[in-house]
Write a protein that holds these residues in place. Structure first.
Motif, mmCIF file in Angstrom:
data_model
loop_
_atom_site.group_PDB
_atom_site.id
_atom_site.type_symbol
_atom_site.label_atom_id
_atom_site.label_comp_id
_atom_site.label_asym_id
_atom_site.label_seq_id
_atom_site.Cartn_x
_atom_site.Cartn_y
_atom_site.Cartn_z
ATOM 1 N N SER A 1 37.053 39.772 39.347
ATOM 2 C CA SER A 1 37.169 38.543 40.135
ATOM 3 C C SER A 1 37.850 37.507 39.252
ATOM 4 O O SER A 1 37.669 37.492 38.034
ATOM 5 C CB SER A 1 35.793 38.033 40.553
ATOM 6 O OG SER A 1 35.187 38.920 41.456
ATOM 7 N N PHE B 1 39.008 33.331 38.612
ATOM 8 C CA PHE B 1 38.516 31.980 38.857
ATOM 9 C C PHE B 1 39.424 30.943 38.209
ATOM 10 O O PHE B 1 40.077 31.206 37.195
ATOM 11 C CB PHE B 1 37.120 31.786 38.229
ATOM 12 C CG PHE B 1 36.097 32.792 38.645
ATOM 13 C CD1 PHE B 1 36.033 34.039 38.045
ATOM 14 C CD2 PHE B 1 35.169 32.479 39.624
ATOM 15 C CE1 PHE B 1 35.067 34.970 38.425
ATOM 16 C CE2 PHE B 1 34.205 33.386 40.004
ATOM 17 C CZ PHE B 1 34.162 34.641 39.407
ATOM 18 N N LYS C 1 38.280 30.594 43.628
ATOM 19 C CA LYS C 1 38.109 31.955 43.155
ATOM 20 C C LYS C 1 38.751 32.928 44.126
ATOM 21 O O LYS C 1 39.018 32.596 45.288
ATOM 22 C CB LYS C 1 36.624 32.294 42.988
ATOM 23 C CG LYS C 1 35.842 32.264 44.300
ATOM 24 C CD LYS C 1 34.354 32.523 44.084
ATOM 25 C CE LYS C 1 34.035 33.973 43.968
ATOM 26 N NZ LYS C 1 32.571 34.239 44.001
ATOM 27 N N THR D 1 38.463 37.353 44.828
ATOM 28 C CA THR D 1 37.712 38.526 44.397
ATOM 29 C C THR D 1 38.466 39.834 44.553
ATOM 30 O O THR D 1 38.013 40.860 44.039
ATOM 31 C CB THR D 1 36.382 38.621 45.159
ATOM 32 O OG1 THR D 1 36.673 38.668 46.560
ATOM 33 C CG2 THR D 1 35.494 37.423 44.864
ATOM 34 N N ASP E 1 29.061 36.507 41.487
ATOM 35 C CA ASP E 1 29.671 36.369 40.177
ATOM 36 C C ASP E 1 30.042 34.916 39.881
ATOM 37 O O ASP E 1 30.759 34.647 38.937
ATOM 38 C CB ASP E 1 30.907 37.265 40.066
ATOM 39 C CG ASP E 1 31.892 37.032 41.201
ATOM 40 O OD1 ASP E 1 32.802 37.856 41.365
ATOM 41 O OD2 ASP E 1 31.737 36.037 41.937
#
Lengths: 112, 115
Positions: free
Chosen positions: A32, A34, A49, A51, B102
């Motif tokens: 992922s 960010f 973000k 993923t 996450d």
């Protein structure tokens, strides 16, 4: 191991200019990705973000697209404001995990 | 929502003393907390990961006997810098994550200066 490389700053722009901060990554599997922002005197805040591949994260006029073929996650904004002045960090976490690896950060300064 | 606080925000101590930094998740339960160190104009370096009720996992090169981490509850983790020296002066940041995601939520950081 995992790593994140982002363009060095500081970046100085005039208000309403177009912003691009480059970020590339090295990781196994499907991480992922960010972007975090750190305003002066404050802690890091999650900006956006993504993923999975081809996902586009967006927030407050910023956006970034997860490009697996180029292992990149460049941050863009069409028209920056003085209030966008901050340090921007690109980061990744491995698929299924939550341990973040950060880039070195890019300082953005927007002037009138 | 998802607010993380740190206390103190800054601390000055003498060389050889110990300093405790608290990290609290104010409106959620944090199954995992992370401690980072940030040097001026540099990135965050992960020091350790702690899960509630278990021992912290330290990153390579981080002295576990010097940086004691306790995660006694789902809302509190502490970092104690033992026998601090000037080279330990830094900005220490904690973050908290919830299970199944996450995303981490960061505290505002603690500036430690060791004289």
């Amino acid at each position: 191991g995992n790593s994140v490389t982002q363009m060095e700053g500081p970046v100085t722009l005039s208000e309403e200019a177009f912003l691009t901060i480059n970020c590339t990554y090295t990781a196994t599997g499907y991480p992922s990705l960010f972007w975090y922002v750190q305003y002066p005197g404050e802690g890091l805040q999650l900006l956006l973000k993504a993923t999975k591949a081809d996902d586009k994260g967006s927030n407050k006029g910023f956006e970034a697209t997860y490009r697996k073929e180029t292992t990149s996650f460049h941050l863009e904004k069409g028209s920056v404001q003085v209030s966008d002045s901050a340090v921007y960090f690109c980061a990744l976490s491995p698929g299924g995990g939550n341990k973040l690896t950060f880039g070195t950060g890019t300082q953005l300064k927007v002037e009138l | 929502g998802a607010v993380v606080s740190q206390h103190p925000s800054w601390v000055i101590c003498k060389s050889g003393t110990s300093v405790k930094i608290e990290c609290r998740s104010l409106d959620f339960q944090a199954t995992t907390m992370f401690w980072y160190r940030q040097f001026p104009k540099q990135s965050l370096m992960l020091m350790a990961t702690s899960n509630e009720g278990s021992k912290a996992t330290y990153e390579q090169g981080v002295e576990k006997d010097k940086f004691l981490i306790n995660h006694a509850s789902l809302t509190l983790s502490t970092l104690t810098v033992t026998s601090a020296h000037p080279e330990d002066s830094s900005f220490y940041i904690c973050s908290a994550g919830t299970g199944g995601t996450d995303t981490q939520y960061f505290g505002p950081g603690t500036r430690l200066t060791v004289l």
